[in-house]
Design a protein around this motif. Sequence first.
Motif, PDB file in Angstrom:
ATOM      1  N   TYR A  71       4.723 -28.152   1.356  1.00 28.73           N
ATOM      2  CA  TYR A  71       2.948 -28.898   1.459  1.00 28.73           C
ATOM      3  C   TYR A  71       2.559 -28.517   2.924  1.00 28.73           C
ATOM      4  O   TYR A  71       1.656 -28.447   2.884  1.00 28.73           O
ATOM      5  N   SER A  72       3.800 -28.413   3.573  1.00 31.40           N
ATOM      6  CA  SER A  72       3.825 -27.494   5.284  1.00 31.40           C
ATOM      7  C   SER A  72       3.704 -25.951   5.434  1.00 31.40           C
ATOM      8  O   SER A  72       3.071 -25.750   6.012  1.00 31.40           O
ATOM      9  N   SER A  73       4.457 -25.754   4.152  1.00 28.89           N
ATOM     10  CA  SER A  73       4.405 -23.935   4.068  1.00 28.89           C
ATOM     11  C   SER A  73       5.428 -23.604   5.582  1.00 28.89           C
ATOM     12  O   SER A  73       5.231 -22.657   5.842  1.00 28.89           O
ATOM     13  N   PHE A  74       5.825 -24.338   6.226  1.00 29.37           N
ATOM     14  CA  PHE A  74       6.883 -24.211   7.106  1.00 29.37           C
ATOM     15  C   PHE A  74       7.496 -24.318   7.052  1.00 29.37           C
ATOM     16  O   PHE A  74       8.111 -25.386   6.898  1.00 29.37           O
ATOM     17  N   LEU A  75       8.892 -23.739   6.994  1.00 25.30           N
ATOM     18  CA  LEU A  75       9.900 -22.703   6.324  1.00 25.30           C
ATOM     19  C   LEU A  75      11.390 -22.914   7.699  1.00 25.30           C
ATOM     20  O   LEU A  75      10.706 -22.185   8.873  1.00 25.30           O
ATOM     21  N   VAL A  76      12.110 -24.136   7.185  1.00 29.90           N
ATOM     22  CA  VAL A  76      13.025 -24.059   9.173  1.00 29.90           C
ATOM     23  C   VAL A  76      14.855 -23.720   8.214  1.00 29.90           C
ATOM     24  O   VAL A  76      14.353 -24.789   7.177  1.00 29.90           O
ATOM     25  N   GLY A  77      15.237 -23.126   8.840  1.00 31.00           N
ATOM     26  CA  GLY A  77      16.375 -22.703   8.807  1.00 31.00           C
ATOM     27  C   GLY A  77      17.502 -23.081  10.209  1.00 31.00           C
ATOM     28  O   GLY A  77      17.354 -23.303  11.199  1.00 31.00           O
ATOM     29  N   ALA A  78      18.696 -23.766   9.805  1.00 28.13           N
ATOM     30  CA  ALA A  78      19.880 -24.356  10.427  1.00 28.13           C
ATOM     31  C   ALA A  78      20.921 -24.084  10.060  1.00 28.13           C
ATOM     32  O   ALA A  78      21.677 -24.125   8.977  1.00 28.13           O
ATOM     33  N   ALA A  79      21.711 -23.336  11.148  1.00 28.43           N
ATOM     34  CA  ALA A  79      23.065 -23.147  10.743  1.00 28.43           C
ATOM     35  C   ALA A  79      24.126 -23.806  11.744  1.00 28.43           C
ATOM     36  O   ALA A  79      23.628 -23.655  13.513  1.00 28.43           O
ATOM     37  N   ILE A  80      25.303 -24.465  11.640  1.00 28.50           N
ATOM     38  CA  ILE A  80      26.359 -24.588  12.522  1.00 28.50           C
ATOM     39  C   ILE A  80      27.413 -24.257  12.611  1.00 28.50           C
ATOM     40  O   ILE A  80      28.026 -24.036  11.703  1.00 28.50           O
ATOM     41  N   LEU A  81      27.811 -23.838  13.540  1.00 26.00           N
ATOM     42  CA  LEU A  81      29.112 -23.535  13.561  1.00 26.00           C
ATOM     43  C   LEU A  81      30.191 -24.455  13.562  1.00 26.00           C
ATOM     44  O   LEU A  81      29.932 -25.176  15.037  1.00 26.00           O
ATOM     45  N   LEU A  82      31.607 -24.987  12.922  1.00 27.43           N
ATOM     46  CA  LEU A  82      32.734 -25.513  13.111  1.00 27.43           C
ATOM     47  C   LEU A  82      32.886 -25.195  14.032  1.00 27.43           C
ATOM     48  O   LEU A  82      33.578 -23.681  14.073  1.00 27.43           O
ATOM     49  N   GLU A  83      34.272 -25.706  14.532  1.00 26.94           N
ATOM     50  CA  GLU A  83      35.456 -25.435  15.918  1.00 26.94           C
ATOM     51  C   GLU A  83      36.397 -25.009  14.664  1.00 26.94           C
ATOM     52  O   GLU A  83      37.239 -23.820  15.275  1.00 26.94           O
TER      53      GLU A  83
END
Length: 162
Positions: free
Chosen positions: A41-53
């Motif tokens: 719908y928005s054509s706005f792509l977001v990615g996230a990555a989380i580093l854990l301890e």
Amino acid sequence: MRKQTISFEFQVYESMAELGQEDQRLMQRAIKAREAAYAPYSSFLVGAAILLENGEVVIGNNQENASYPSGLCAERVALFYAGANYPGMVIKAIAITAMSENHLVDTPAAPCGNCRQAISEYEFRQKEPIPILMMGEKGEVIKCSSLADMLPLGFNNTYLKG
């Protein structure tokens, strides 16, 4: 009456190449996650990555829905996955990247208000800052040392205690 000012410092890197190796790897995982985003719908792509301890990296991407409020941002997808699968694990850093299928995003995209509040909850709970890396599709990378810097005067559970 008195006036007060709230400000914070952050680092600006010209590109990912200027980041340390660990931050580069985390951003690469966020870019890979972005590629699988569901954003018809928005054509706005977001990615996230989380580093854990523990060294694990969990990813998330935005998941849209025709009923807009039912979708979820990449940051919260990754955050809630980490919380569900690694309860109590300290989050060491979050990398976020965004792009549009309609135009070039060459400036860093910061988390929305809902995502800031969600990240703030984890930061407050773990009593340790969560550094946040942000970038667009290419170009500069911004690094904040703590979500609390991005959400001054934030709401937390201390207001709910009787």
